[in-house]
Design an enzyme around this catalytic site. Structure first.
Site, short mmCIF file in Angstrom:
data_model
loop_
_atom_site.label_atom_id
_atom_site.label_comp_id
_atom_site.label_asym_id
_atom_site.label_seq_id
_atom_site.Cartn_x
_atom_site.Cartn_y
_atom_site.Cartn_z
N THR A 84 23.34 9.53 25.52
CA THR A 84 24.25 8.36 25.40
C THR A 84 25.70 8.67 24.32
O THR A 84 26.92 8.21 24.52
CB THR A 84 23.63 7.27 24.77
N LYS A 138 11.21 9.17 17.57
CA LYS A 138 11.88 7.97 17.86
C LYS A 138 10.77 6.91 18.04
O LYS A 138 9.93 6.84 18.85
CB LYS A 138 12.34 8.19 19.51
N THR A 152 18.54 10.63 22.83
CA THR A 152 17.56 10.41 21.79
C THR A 152 16.31 10.49 22.26
O THR A 152 15.37 10.63 21.47
CB THR A 152 18.12 9.00 21.30
N ASP A 153 16.05 10.23 23.40
CA ASP A 153 14.69 10.39 24.19
C ASP A 153 13.72 11.63 23.75
O ASP A 153 12.69 11.48 23.23
CB ASP A 153 14.56 10.19 25.71
N1 ASP Z 1 17.94 8.65 27.93
C1 ASP Z 1 18.73 8.88 27.13
C2 ASP Z 1 18.87 10.41 26.46
O1 ASP Z 1 17.92 10.56 26.13
C3 ASP Z 1 19.12 7.97 25.93
C4 ASP Z 1 20.03 8.56 24.86
O2 ASP Z 1 21.13 9.29 25.10
O3 ASP Z 1 19.91 8.39 23.80
O4 ASP Z 1 19.60 11.43 26.96
#
Ligand code: ASP
Length: 414
Positions: free
Chosen positions: A84, A237, A160-161
């Site tokens: 993101t 997370k 973040t995942d």
């Molecule tokens: N699903 C996305 C990822 O981990 C969420 C994010 O970017 O925070 O790439």
């Protein structure tokens, strides 16, 4: 065949065909983002490349660009992996806007220019659920290269995942003389509540600090007052959508960055800038599994990985680290076959102790290795790394029960 990054190409090698968007590579491989979203790296020797379509106008993939340097400021490299925080990316096509050139990052977040000279470099461009151990290796190599070339700090923009897996991987793969800071955002730049500017500024602030650790810097609370600095092996997370989703477990955070004055306060000891020499341990064994035990789970779950010749298995057990009695013979079979079985807890907080209850004692007799207070996913990544260093069961046990990168609170009591 001449092609540019961003073009659609077809690569044929040894009878296999790969078609997709040409992506940057740090290893010399031809990297293609395929329609299913995966990147493949193809050995260039013997490969035949056909240009299928030129990239769309204005969609460039900038690589290693540099803003004009100010000699009085330190140098930071921002390595981008997607997620993101790289929110101008079109993940379906693989096309990338100029968001991650140094100049464009600075344009988007001008305060960064007050902190350091920024250099941007794309490692890959994926949602982090598509991250693979091979990319951890690309990333670790790129970090080492940038440090060797004079970077005073590294920021890694990451989804973040699975950030906690990548941060743990680099914590084991790198010994670093400068800060290596993972950062992401829970909400994209186009949303008013986006956390990407504050997170990026706090990350850059840590990257020029004295904290020479692989760490994660993310929103600390529900307001916009600062970020927590977490050890790469202690963080998780803990919420699907809140901006303050990242928490240190079994440890306090290393410290905090105040967004208003960019001051850092610390709670814990950390390696200081320049204290350690740069070292890269890039061999890992990806064929490892993390298995969650649940009530009445069939031991055949474990048998599957043993029969498929997995090289190591981490179990997320209950409580102090338990599985049901009918799993114990499979633990013994795996151990006898040279497949280490590491036990962690789905409680997440606290230490494994398989000496209290019968089931635990039987697991230990069968060869299970207690992973102290390591988080399950950190134990998995560590096991991959340990198996890249040794296949000696005694050494594996010793590595898994003693801290390498702050992943265990203190030394084994055994
Ligand atoms: N699903 C996305 C990822 O981990 C969420 C994010 O970017 O925070 O790439």
């Amino acid at each position: 065949m001449d092609y540019e990054l961003g073009d659609i190409i077809r690569v044929t090698r040894n009878g296999n065909e790969y078609e997709g968007v040409a992506m940057p590579s740090v290893t010399g491989h031809i990297v293609v983002k395929m329609k299913n979203g995966y990147n493949v790296g193809i050995e260039p020797e013997g490969a035949e490349i056909t240009l299928i379509e030129k990239k769309a106008e204005g969609k460039t993939i900038p690589h290693k660009e540099k803003a004009q340097a100010n000699k009085n400021l330190p140098n930071i490299t921002i390595l981008s992996t997607g997620g993101t925080i790289a929110s101008k990316v079109d993940y379906r096509t693989g096309a990338v806007t100029a968001h991650f050139s140094a100049d464009d990052i600075v344009k988007a977040i001008p305060e960064l220019e007050e902190i350091a000279n920024i250099r941007g470099r794309i490692i890959t461009n994926i949602l982090s659920e598509n991250m693979k151990p091979e990319t951890w290796i690309d990333l670790a190599r790129a970090v080492a290269e940038e440090i060797e070339n004079g970077a005073d700090g590294i920021v890694i923009a990451h989804g973040t995942d699975t950030m906690m897996y990548s941060a743990a991987a680099l914590s084991f793969m790198l010994q670093t003389p400068v800060p290596v800071v993972f950062v992401g955002s829970q909400r994209s730049a186009d949303r008013p509540s986006s956390d990407n500017v504050m997170n990026a500024i706090c990350a850059a602030t840590v990257a020029i600090s004295d904290i020479a650790e692989v760490c994660v810097v993310m929103h600390e609370s529900s307001s916009d007052d600062g970020c927590a600095i977490h050890y790469g092996t202690r963080v998780r997370k803990m919420h699907t959508s809140r901006r303050d989703a990242f928490k240190s477990l079994n440890s306090e955070p290393i410290g905090h960055v105040d967004y208003s004055n960019r001051e850092i306060t610390t709670n814990l000891n950390y390696a200081k800038r320049g204290e350690k020499k740069l070292k890269l341990f890039e061999t890992i064994q990806p064929k490892c599994a993390l298995v969650k035990f649940t009530p009445a789970a069939d031991p055949a779950v474990l048998s599957y990985y043993i029969d498929k010749r997995y090289k190591g298995i981490v179990i997320e057990g209950t409580g102090l680290g338990h599985v049901s009695t009918d799993w114990v013979p499979e633990i013994e079979r795996a151990t006898k076959a040279g497949i280490p079985i590491i036990v962690t807890s789905q409680c997440l907080n606290g230490r494994i102790c398989d000496r209290v209850y019968d089931t635990g004692r039987d697991m230990i007799k069968a060869g299970a290795i207690e992973a102290e207070d390591m988080l399950p996913e950190v134990a998995l990544v560590k096991l991959m790394w340990v198996l890249g260093q040794t296949d000696d069961m005694d050494k594996i046990r010793e590595f898994m029960q003693n801290p390498v990168a702050k992943e265990i609170a203190c030394c084994s009591l055994k």
